[in-house]
Design an enzyme around this catalytic site. Structure first.
Site, short mmCIF file in Angstrom:
data_model
loop_
_atom_site.label_atom_id
_atom_site.label_comp_id
_atom_site.label_asym_id
_atom_site.label_seq_id
_atom_site.Cartn_x
_atom_site.Cartn_y
_atom_site.Cartn_z
CG HIS A 302 7.75 6.09 -9.82
ND1 HIS A 302 7.81 7.56 -9.57
CD2 HIS A 302 7.56 5.63 -8.62
CE1 HIS A 302 7.40 7.79 -8.37
NE2 HIS A 302 7.25 6.43 -7.56
CD GLU A 303 6.98 1.69 -8.11
OE1 GLU A 303 7.72 2.06 -7.19
OE2 GLU A 303 6.04 2.52 -8.27
N1 TRP Z 1 6.43 3.72 -2.64
C1 TRP Z 1 5.62 3.53 -3.73
C2 TRP Z 1 5.56 4.30 -4.98
O1 TRP Z 1 5.29 5.38 -5.06
C3 TRP Z 1 4.09 3.88 -3.40
C4 TRP Z 1 3.44 3.05 -2.13
C5 TRP Z 1 3.53 3.88 -0.80
C6 TRP Z 1 2.57 2.19 -2.04
N2 TRP Z 1 2.56 3.12 -0.14
C7 TRP Z 1 1.91 2.04 -0.86
C8 TRP Z 1 2.13 1.18 -2.94
C9 TRP Z 1 1.14 1.24 -0.37
C10 TRP Z 1 1.21 0.15 -2.58
C11 TRP Z 1 0.73 0.23 -1.36
O2 TRP Z 1 6.22 3.87 -5.79
ZN ZN Z 2 7.44 6.21 -5.61
#
Ligand code: TRP
Ligand code: ZN
Length: 874
Positions: A302-303
């Site tokens: 995902h990342e």
């Molecule tokens: N963008 C991250 C993902 O879905 C998730 C995410 C959004 C996040 N806000 C966050 C992770 C705050 C940690 C803390 O992969």
């Molecule tokens: Zn994401």
């Protein structure tokens, strides 16, 4: 620390989007790291965008101590500090802005911005955390080139990391050192990251499809190097898969992943420097279960996939979050499905949508995948935006087919690479590339709630025709009364009595098996249907809707055996179970004993013994829907009756299939432990058998033996869960033994905490309260809080909803503490309260009064404010 809310927090609306008056093209950051006083110097190149020469520059800031403001090298006094903003005026059209702020990482228990995790420093900036580091245009449509210099003590923090490439480093004379990083790709502030600490590093490298070398580095706490291999393998698999399936190649020379113990969510896709919850990195066979491994593969994927869908093309504003999240979840699901079992992955994903996502749709926080109104953005990282968002992408994939979908992706990148885009930009690219009309389909982005699709069929023996009438209707949701018909891809198949597929035709022409349902009511008539067929519908869960159709038991049993795809076979089994769960809930309410016809048991026995089926799939077939999912079928939930029915059905299946379960359990014993999919699948079925056998006379012996013999965490945990769920005599000794072995390791102890949280025992809450004193527990750590407290409140409904209200009082205590220390975690924990209207009068009253107590808390954080307010006004 938390938002001071002397005035009521205000909402933002999607329709209010405006381009920024200024943008920042370059930012040069310097961090002088210190536990309690870190100085941040931010030098930005600012450019006015519109033609309003009087436009003020409104920078976002939160929890910052302002030290100085300089414009073009001169101290600037034309500024005002407003609530959450620094407002600068009398500015030239282009200028260098230098802002110095002081922040306190050690006091940052919210884990947003710059904070300490264990001995190290790390950041979390999505969605609006960068404003807790410096005053900035903290919005995703401002893209700047970042340079970051980090200064820290060399002995304590030998590794100083940020986005992009390391361009310079040096030693200072006071035992400190510095490293400077440069990220060549302009990015929004939410993708910024900094990490400082002492780590063990797993290094590897990857050659991209065009032959470039990429250095791969995974940073873990000292001593954890033997738990990083699977994350590295998953990373390399992700890079390869994205090249092969999507034609997308990585773009920097280095990719770093840091595992941290204190983290609010799963992981974060910061450019070139992902920060991960250690739960989604660290694994070896002794510490992690097969499902942990699957989680690591999915989250690493995902990342990584965000590098294109999120980073190269980012979101114009946070209302567009599903642009990157729905799409990236779709991509990670496809990755896991291509590498492992597609049906088993599909089943797992559908369970999440039908369970917790549908529940969200029914509650006071119900929102479309592209929300219209937000008070606290962190509250919108939801199952709706992520999982339903992925289903919406999947529906487009179903409507367009893989080739057109990939053409759409290509066009999307051609049009929007390097920019901040909208959900509509994505749909437009799909439409332009395929020529398929998606105008009505776009309603999925604006309409909240779960559509109900009711189907009636009729067979005309004289004309040999079969008609399928489909009616769709979406019930009103919080704040959205009127609903319009949606474009629903409705995948069907017809079978004759031998189980052969009947080709679909209308007006003498073949018809595709995915029907375009677009109207409130539509009838599809198929010709040349020689006999009364059995219909399989919503195959592959082709749309996130509730299907209503009056299937007979015989038809469902037929589909369990004859449906051509495994998902449909599983789904038929689930529908059959659903019928008998509903029936028996009424039976229990009338004071009678739960019953299951022999033909139904035989259908599941048939699946258990089918040697042509993947064992992991059989395990899914034999899994009852969760009590929470069942609760979602009712307007008024009877937690105790549901709990009794699930318990009794488990007991009946265990007793009636005991011999077969035992035979399969024995036949699947493994010698050498292996992580390949076939071995995992066998463990899945073997341990599913054990979970039933635990409810038979031999249960205690079998579970005891498995716990003693287990050489891997999957089998250990399967034994402990079986003992826990069936309340076996061996449970206590196992729990004590496990705690002795693993007290030093919070991540492993989370499994134990989870068992305490979901303990079916009458005195579960008392145990949970005692467990909070365990040396490995801390409310400051989100993983610990989730494994113990959230598992009790969200996944132990019979105990959480105890009639005396003790579970509710407990949750309020926890929420009150977390409201000040970590509002983001508090806001996820409160979810069970938001569903209070689905319970009986007495429980409703009790929960409502807890919500009222919360609503008058001093300094109620925006996160909780938004949910409490919506729940009370609904
Ligand atoms: N963008 C991250 C993902 O879905 C998730 C995410 C959004 C996040 N806000 C966050 C992770 C705050 C940690 C803390 O992969
Ligand atoms: Zn994401």
């Amino acid at each position: 620390m938390t938002e001071q809310t002397s005035t009521q927090p205000t909402a933002k609306y999607r329709s209010d989007y405006r381009k920024p008056d200024y943008t920042i093209t370059d930012i040069d950051l310097t961090f002088d790291l210190n536990d309690t006083k870190t100085q941040v110097t931010a030098q930005s190149k600012v450019v006015r965008m519109g033609d309003n020469a009087d436009a003020k520059l409104v920078l976002d800031g939160d929890e910052l101590e302002l030290v100085s403001v300089t414009v073009n090298g001169e101290a600037w006094s034309a500024y005002a500090k407003e609530d959450g903003h620094l407002v600068l005026s009398d500015l030239p059209a282009e200028f260098d802005l230098t802002i110095v702020t002081m922040i306190n990482p050690e006091a940052n228990t919210a884990l947003e911005g710059l904070y300490k995790s264990g001995g190290g420093f790390c950041t979390q900036c999505e969605a609006e955390g960068f404003r807790r580091i410096t005053y900035y245009l903290d919005r995703p449509d401002v893209l700047a080139r970042f340079t970051t210099k980090i200064i820290a003590d060399k002995a304590a923090f030998p590794f100083l990391l940020s986005n992009g490439n390391r361009i310079a480093e040096g030693d200072l004379d006071n035992g400190r050192h510095w490293v400077q990083w440069q990220d060549p790709f302009p990015k929004p502030s939410y993708l910024f990251a900094l990490v400082a600490g002492d780590f063990d590093v797993l290094r590897d490298n990857y050659t991209t499809m065009s032959g470039r070398n990429v250095e791969l580095e995974i940073f873990v706490d000292k001593g954890n190097l033997d738990r990083a291999d699977y994350a590295m393998t998953s990373l390399k698999n992700s890079m390869k898969w994205d090249e092969e399936r999507f034609g997308l190649e990585y773009d920097l020379d280095i990719y770093m992943i840091v595992a941290v113990d204190f983290f609010n969510m799963g992981a974060m896709e910061n450019k070139g420097l992902n920060v991960f919850n250690s739960k989604f990195v660290l694994a070896n066979p002794k510490t992690a279960t097969d499902s942990d491994y699957q989680g690591i593969e999915a989250v690493i994927g995902h990342e990584y996939f965000h590098n294109w869908t999120g980073n190269r093309v980012t979101c114009r504003d946070w209302f567009q979050l599903s642009l990157k999240e729905g799409l990236t979840v779709f991509r990670d699901q496809e990755f896991s499905s291509d590498l492992g079992s597609r049906p088993v992955n599909r089943i797992a994903n559908v369970r999440i949508v039908r369970g917790p996502q549908f529940a969200e749709d029914r509650g006071p926080m119900s929102h479309p995948i592209r929300p219209e109104k937000v008070i606290e953005m962190n509250n919108f990282y939801t199952l709706t935006v992520y999982e339903k968002g992925s289903e919406v992408i999947r529906m487009m994939h179903t409507l367009l087919g893989e080739a057109n979908f990939q053409a759409g992706m290509k066009l999307y990148f051609e049009c929007h690479d390097g920019t901040a885009a909208t959900c509509d930009d994505f749909v437009q690219a799909m439409e332009n590339a395929s020529g398929i009309d998606l105008s009505r389909f776009r309603r999925w982005y604006s309409q909240a709630g779960t559509p109900v699709v009711a189907v009636e069929t009729a067979y005309d023996a004289d004309n040999k025709s079969y008609s399928v009438t489909v009616k769709q209707q979406t019930p009103p949701t919080a704040g959205q009364e009127e609903k319009l018909p949606l474009h629903i891809p409705f995948d069907i198949e017809l079978y004759d009595s031998k189980g052969e597929v009947i080709a679909l035709q209308s007006n003498g022409k073949p018809v595709h098996n995915v029907l375009d349902v677009k109207e409130e009511e539509q009838t599809f008539v198929f010709e040349n249907v020689a006999e009364q067929p059995v219909i399989s519908m919503l195959r592959e869960f082709s749309a996130p809707v509730i299907l209503e159709y009056d299937y007979s038991d015989q038809e469902l049993i037929f589909l369990m055996i004859h449906a051509r795809n495994e998902f449909a076979r599983w789904d038929a089994g689930q529908m059959l179970l659903a019928k008998y769960i509903r029936k028996n809930v009424a039976v229990v309410q009338a004071g009678n004993a739960v019953e299951l016809p022999e033909a139904v048991v035989d259908a599941f026995r048939g699946a258990l013994l089918d040697e042509n089926l993947d064992p992991a799939f059989i395990a899914e077939m034999l899994t009852l829907p969760s009590e929470n999912e069942i609760a979602g079928w009712y307007k008024q939930v009877d937690v105790d009756a549901i709990n009794a029915v699930v318990g009794a059905l488990t007991q009946i299946l265990a007793t009636d299939m005991e011999d077969e379960l035992l035979a399969i359990y024995r036949s699947l014993a493994q010698g050498e432990y292996s992580l390949d999919h076939a071995a995992m699948a066998k463990r899945a079925l073997r341990n599913k058998c054990l979970s039933y056998l635990a409810h038979t006379a031999t249960g205690n012996d079998l579970v005891t033996a498995q716990y003693a013999a287990a050489d891997n965490m999957t089998d250990t945990m399967a034994a402990m869960s079986a003992a826990n769920n069936a309340q076996l005599p061996c449970r206590e000794a196992q729990m004590a033994d496990f705690s002795d072995k693993w007290t030093h390791d919070g991540l492993v102890m989370d499994k134990w905490f989870m068992l305490q949280g979901t303990n079916p025992a009458e005195n579960a809450l008392e145990n949970v309260r005692n467990t909070m004193n365990h040396p490995a527990f801390s409310l400051k750590n989100p993983n610990r809080t989730r494994s113990l407290v959230a598992s009790f409140c969200a996944n132990n409904p019979a105990r959480f909803h105890a009639k005396d209200g003790s579970g509710y009082a407990f949750l309020t205590e926890i929420l009150t503490a977390l409201n000040t220390s970590n509002p983001q975690v508090a806001s996820r924990l409160i979810e069970p309260f938001l569903k209070y209207r689905q319970y009986d009068e007495a429980r409703q009253q009790l929960m409502r009064s807890e919500l009222e107590k919360l609503s008058v808390l001093d300094n109620l954080a925006k996160d909780l404010f938004e949910k409490v307010q919506k729940a009370l006004e609904q």
